[in-house]
Structure formats: structure tokens, C-alpha cells
Design a protein around this motif. Structure first.
Motif, PDB file in Angstrom:
ATOM      1  N   MET A  16       0.849  -1.167   0.000  1.00  0.00           N
ATOM      2  CA  MET A  16       0.000   0.000   0.000  1.00  0.00           C
ATOM      3  C   MET A  16       0.897   1.234   0.000  1.00  0.00           C
ATOM      4  SD  MET A  16      -2.771   1.234   2.885  1.00  0.00           S
ATOM      5  CE  MET A  16      -1.753   0.803   4.269  1.00  0.00           C
ATOM      6  N   ILE A  17       0.509   2.237  -0.775  1.00  0.00           N
ATOM      7  CA  ILE A  17       1.243   3.502  -0.826  1.00  0.00           C
ATOM      8  C   ILE A  17       0.484   4.533  -0.011  1.00  0.00           C
ATOM      9  CG2 ILE A  17       1.977   5.397  -2.317  1.00  0.00           C
ATOM     10  CD1 ILE A  17       2.509   3.317  -4.487  1.00  0.00           C
ATOM     11  N   ILE A  18       1.197   5.222   0.872  1.00  0.00           N
ATOM     12  CA  ILE A  18       0.625   6.289   1.698  1.00  0.00           C
ATOM     13  C   ILE A  18       1.307   7.597   1.300  1.00  0.00           C
ATOM     14  CG2 ILE A  18       0.308   7.184   4.038  1.00  0.00           C
ATOM     15  CD1 ILE A  18      -1.204   4.638   3.719  1.00  0.00           C
ATOM     16  N   GLU A  19       0.518   8.592   0.916  1.00  0.00           N
ATOM     17  CA  GLU A  19       1.080   9.894   0.568  1.00  0.00           C
ATOM     18  C   GLU A  19       1.356  10.686   1.843  1.00  0.00           C
ATOM     19  OE1 GLU A  19       2.021  10.587  -2.426  1.00  0.00           O
ATOM     20  OE2 GLU A  19       0.990   8.907  -3.393  1.00  0.00           O
ATOM     21  N   GLY A  20       2.509  11.319   1.889  1.00  0.00           N
ATOM     22  CA  GLY A  20       2.880  12.112   3.057  1.00  0.00           C
ATOM     23  C   GLY A  20       4.052  13.011   2.738  1.00  0.00           C
ATOM     24  N   VAL A  21       4.826  13.326   3.750  1.00  0.00           N
ATOM     25  CA  VAL A  21       5.961  14.233   3.623  1.00  0.00           C
ATOM     26  C   VAL A  21       7.174  13.595   4.285  1.00  0.00           C
ATOM     27  CG1 VAL A  21       6.870  16.476   4.339  1.00  0.00           C
ATOM     28  CG2 VAL A  21       4.505  16.294   3.565  1.00  0.00           C
ATOM     29  N   VAL A  22       8.313  13.675   3.597  1.00  0.00           N
ATOM     30  CA  VAL A  22       9.578  13.189   4.148  1.00  0.00           C
ATOM     31  C   VAL A  22      10.452  14.392   4.480  1.00  0.00           C
ATOM     32  CG1 VAL A  22      11.741  11.984   3.611  1.00  0.00           C
ATOM     33  CG2 VAL A  22       9.557  10.946   3.013  1.00  0.00           C
ATOM     34  N   THR A  23      11.019  14.378   5.674  1.00  0.00           N
ATOM     35  CA  THR A  23      12.049  15.348   6.010  1.00  0.00           C
ATOM     36  C   THR A  23      13.386  14.630   6.007  1.00  0.00           C
ATOM     37  OG1 THR A  23      11.711  15.014   8.387  1.00  0.00           O
ATOM     38  CG2 THR A  23      10.558  16.873   7.364  1.00  0.00           C
ATOM     39  N   SER A  24      14.395  15.310   5.480  1.00  0.00           N
ATOM     40  CA  SER A  24      15.748  14.753   5.452  1.00  0.00           C
ATOM     41  C   SER A  24      16.732  15.904   5.619  1.00  0.00           C
ATOM     42  CB  SER A  24      15.994  14.002   4.138  1.00  0.00           C
ATOM     43  OG  SER A  24      15.856  14.865   3.026  1.00  0.00           O
ATOM     44  N   LEU A  25      17.925  15.550   6.020  1.00  0.00           N
ATOM     45  CA  LEU A  25      18.977  16.545   6.231  1.00  0.00           C
ATOM     46  C   LEU A  25      20.132  16.280   5.286  1.00  0.00           C
ATOM     47  CD1 LEU A  25      19.136  16.531  10.152  1.00  0.00           C
ATOM     48  CD2 LEU A  25      17.888  18.128   8.675  1.00  0.00           C
ATOM     49  N   ASP A  26      20.761  17.373   4.829  1.00  0.00           N
ATOM     50  CA  ASP A  26      21.977  17.194   4.049  1.00  0.00           C
ATOM     51  C   ASP A  26      23.160  17.094   5.011  1.00  0.00           C
ATOM     52  OD1 ASP A  26      22.683  19.812   4.791  1.00  0.00           O
ATOM     53  OD2 ASP A  26      22.281  20.655   2.812  1.00  0.00           O
ATOM     54  N   VAL A  59      -3.100  19.872   2.935  1.00  0.00           N
ATOM     55  CA  VAL A  59      -2.862  19.827   1.494  1.00  0.00           C
ATOM     56  C   VAL A  59      -2.028  21.021   1.048  1.00  0.00           C
ATOM     57  CG1 VAL A  59      -4.850  18.388   0.941  1.00  0.00           C
ATOM     58  CG2 VAL A  59      -5.106  20.880   0.973  1.00  0.00           C
ATOM     59  N   GLU A  60      -2.060  22.090   1.814  1.00  0.00           N
ATOM     60  CA  GLU A  60      -1.237  23.250   1.493  1.00  0.00           C
ATOM     61  C   GLU A  60       0.255  22.885   1.604  1.00  0.00           C
ATOM     62  OE1 GLU A  60      -0.900  27.939   2.622  1.00  0.00           O
ATOM     63  OE2 GLU A  60      -1.317  26.549   4.260  1.00  0.00           O
ATOM     64  N   LEU A  61       0.646  22.224   2.686  1.00  0.00           N
ATOM     65  CA  LEU A  61       2.039  21.798   2.865  1.00  0.00           C
ATOM     66  C   LEU A  61       2.451  20.839   1.754  1.00  0.00           C
ATOM     67  CD1 LEU A  61       4.693  21.584   4.474  1.00  0.00           C
ATOM     68  CD2 LEU A  61       3.603  19.765   5.806  1.00  0.00           C
ATOM     69  N   LEU A  62       1.628  19.833   1.477  1.00  0.00           N
ATOM     70  CA  LEU A  62       1.945  18.873   0.419  1.00  0.00           C
ATOM     71  C   LEU A  62       2.110  19.572  -0.928  1.00  0.00           C
ATOM     72  CD1 LEU A  62      -0.451  15.938   1.314  1.00  0.00           C
ATOM     73  CD2 LEU A  62       2.008  15.752   1.019  1.00  0.00           C
ATOM     74  N   SER A  63       1.191  20.478  -1.236  1.00  0.00           N
ATOM     75  CA  SER A  63       1.220  21.163  -2.529  1.00  0.00           C
ATOM     76  C   SER A  63       2.440  22.056  -2.671  1.00  0.00           C
ATOM     77  CB  SER A  63      -0.052  21.998  -2.707  1.00  0.00           C
ATOM     78  OG  SER A  63      -1.179  21.169  -2.682  1.00  0.00           O
ATOM     79  N   LYS A  64       2.697  22.877  -1.671  1.00  0.00           N
ATOM     80  CA  LYS A  64       3.848  23.780  -1.745  1.00  0.00           C
ATOM     81  C   LYS A  64       5.162  23.004  -1.812  1.00  0.00           C
ATOM     82  CE  LYS A  64       1.871  27.928   0.306  1.00  0.00           C
ATOM     83  NZ  LYS A  64       1.910  28.877   1.422  1.00  0.00           N
ATOM     84  N   HIS A 119      -8.392  14.938  -1.487  1.00  0.00           N
ATOM     85  CA  HIS A 119      -7.860  13.890  -2.367  1.00  0.00           C
ATOM     86  C   HIS A 119      -7.516  14.470  -3.736  1.00  0.00           C
ATOM     87  CE1 HIS A 119      -8.138  10.171  -0.112  1.00  0.00           C
ATOM     88  NE2 HIS A 119      -9.317  10.535   0.337  1.00  0.00           N
ATOM     89  N   ALA A 120      -8.400  15.322  -4.253  1.00  0.00           N
ATOM     90  CA  ALA A 120      -8.162  15.927  -5.564  1.00  0.00           C
ATOM     91  C   ALA A 120      -6.905  16.797  -5.552  1.00  0.00           C
ATOM     92  CB  ALA A 120      -9.379  16.745  -5.989  1.00  0.00           C
ATOM     93  N   VAL A 121      -6.689  17.547  -4.487  1.00  0.00           N
ATOM     94  CA  VAL A 121      -5.489  18.391  -4.395  1.00  0.00           C
ATOM     95  C   VAL A 121      -4.238  17.515  -4.336  1.00  0.00           C
ATOM     96  CG1 VAL A 121      -4.243  20.081  -2.989  1.00  0.00           C
ATOM     97  CG2 VAL A 121      -6.706  20.349  -3.371  1.00  0.00           C
ATOM     98  N   ILE A 122      -4.284  16.431  -3.616  1.00  0.00           N
ATOM     99  CA  ILE A 122      -3.129  15.524  -3.563  1.00  0.00           C
ATOM    100  C   ILE A 122      -2.828  14.977  -4.956  1.00  0.00           C
ATOM    101  CG2 ILE A 122      -2.296  13.293  -2.704  1.00  0.00           C
ATOM    102  CD1 ILE A 122      -3.790  14.000  -0.064  1.00  0.00           C
ATOM    103  N   GLU A 123      -3.861  14.559  -5.680  1.00  0.00           N
ATOM    104  CA  GLU A 123      -3.657  14.067  -7.044  1.00  0.00           C
ATOM    105  C   GLU A 123      -3.098  15.167  -7.944  1.00  0.00           C
ATOM    106  OE1 GLU A 123      -3.744  10.948  -8.174  1.00  0.00           O
ATOM    107  OE2 GLU A 123      -4.235  10.322  -6.135  1.00  0.00           O
ATOM    108  N   ASP A 171      -7.382  27.283  -2.708  1.00  0.00           N
ATOM    109  CA  ASP A 171      -6.116  28.007  -2.879  1.00  0.00           C
ATOM    110  C   ASP A 171      -4.990  27.072  -3.308  1.00  0.00           C
ATOM    111  OD1 ASP A 171      -7.409  30.351  -2.201  1.00  0.00           O
ATOM    112  OD2 ASP A 171      -6.508  30.488  -0.193  1.00  0.00           O
ATOM    113  N   ALA A 172      -4.894  25.906  -2.666  1.00  0.00           N
ATOM    114  CA  ALA A 172      -3.840  24.942  -3.006  1.00  0.00           C
ATOM    115  C   ALA A 172      -4.016  24.446  -4.442  1.00  0.00           C
ATOM    116  CB  ALA A 172      -3.843  23.773  -2.022  1.00  0.00           C
ATOM    117  N   PHE A 173      -5.253  24.145  -4.825  1.00  0.00           N
ATOM    118  CA  PHE A 173      -5.506  23.665  -6.182  1.00  0.00           C
ATOM    119  C   PHE A 173      -5.155  24.741  -7.215  1.00  0.00           C
ATOM    120  CE2 PHE A 173      -7.911  22.574  -9.957  1.00  0.00           C
ATOM    121  CZ  PHE A 173      -7.658  21.220 -10.078  1.00  0.00           C
TER     122      PHE A 173
END
Length: 190
Positions: A1-11, A60-65, A132-136, A173-175
């Protein structure tokens, strides 16, 4: 299963990167399979440091930006507990992970990861049709270099209907931001 989210990483200098990602989740979030493009900052950070934090978010604002590189300010974070990483304050759940092996033979790498710590900031109540539509739409925005303009435009038209029918100001706004980004991206390739 795929879950959409946000990854944080450091250089290697400790600079934070925030990027949307949809890892394949194995078991009850014991393992993740991440597939960042080898040209991305997320790939470089995970390849160099072999760790990060995956977040389940409802913004969805964070994901979109993050998807289109328009995070003007990085979101507030706190230190991770078991890895050299950062946890978003505004998330529902978080999963610290370590990369256990990497396949770099394709444009999209395959990084297998073991979850080493997790937690819940607040409950996740789900998404309505507009979110869901904004994520897509955000996923489409990250694929403009791969997909024909006509295909993306047709999909955006369908998604816009869901946003108009069930969305609020944040979703609209995000869309709109994503739609503008997509149109500008295609104009630049003409």
C-alpha cells in the motif's frame, strides 16, 4: 500500500529538506520502500545520510507547496529521537527510518527502510474529496516533465470539479496554486 505524506531529510551540513513522497508501507509501518528520483534533494540526502522521517499529514497546502518547491518558510520541527533528523510539529503521525539498502540502477532509486521510532502528534480524521483531488493535482504537478500537457489538463479538469464541490478556501487556494504552476511549467517548455 502507498501512503502519501511528507519526508524530512537533512543534508551533510544539517540543512532541512521537506518533500512530498508516497512510500510503499509494509506491515504495520515496520518498513518503507521509498522511490525518490536520483536527481532530487531527497535522494541526495537519503543516499548520503541513510535516514529521514516520514510524516502522515492532513495539510494539502504543505503537500502542494512542497511538491512544487514553493515552501517560502520551512515548517517548524523538533529533533527526531533515534536518527539525525527532524519531526514536523504539524503532522498527524511520524516514522523515523533508516535506509537498509538501495537500488540505484534506475532513474527512480529504490530505498528500503526500517522504521526505528514512531509517534502520533494528533489524530488523523481523513480527507474529503477535495483534499484527495489536491493531492492528485500535486502528484501531477511533479510529473509535468513526464506527461503530455493534454493528459494533465484533462485530469486537472476532473479534479477541479471535486475541489469546487467539496473544498474550502485552503483546498481551493492549493488547487489554484498547483494549476498555475502546471500551466507555467508547460508554457516554459514551448
Amino acid at each position: 500500500m502507498i501512503i502519501e505524506g511528507v519526508v524530512t531529510s537533512l543534508d551533510s551540513a544539517g540543512n532541512l529538506n521537506v518533500a512530498p513522497m508516497g512510500p510503499m508501507v509494509q506491515g504495520d509501518f515496520e518498513r518503507l520502500v521509498l522511490r525518490p528520483f536520483r536527481t532530487s534533494t531527497t535522494f541526495r540526502n537519503l543516499h548520503e545520510n541513510a535516514c529521514g522521517v516520514f510524516h502522515v499529514v492532513d495539510s494539502v497546502e504543505l503537500l502542494s507547496k512542497a511538491a512544487i518547491g514553493q515552501l517560502k518558510e520551512l515548517p517548524p520541527t523538533r529533533p527526531a529521537s533515534r536518527i539525525d533528523g527532524r519531526i514536523l510539529f504539524d503532522c498527524c503521525r511520524w516514522f523515523e527510518f533508516r535506509i537498509t539498502d538501495q537500488d540505484l540502477s534506475h532513474e527512480r532509486s529504490v530505498m528500503n527502510a526500517e522504521v526505528v521510532a514512531c509517534g502520533e502528534q494528533r489524530p488523523f480524521f481523513g480527507f474529503n474529496r477535495a483534499r484527495h483531488a489536491v493531492i492528485e493535482a500535486a502528484i501531477l504537478a511533479t510529473r509535468v516533465h513526464l506527461l503530455p500537457h493534454t493528459d494533465v489538463t484533462a485530469q486537472m479538469t476532473v479534479l477541479k470539479s471535486a475541489v469546487e464541490k467539496t473544498g474550502g478556501v485552503a483546498e481551493t487556494d492549493a488547487f489554484d496554486m498547483l494549476q498555475n504552476y502546471i500551466e507555467q511549467s508547460y508554457k516554459q517548455t514551448l
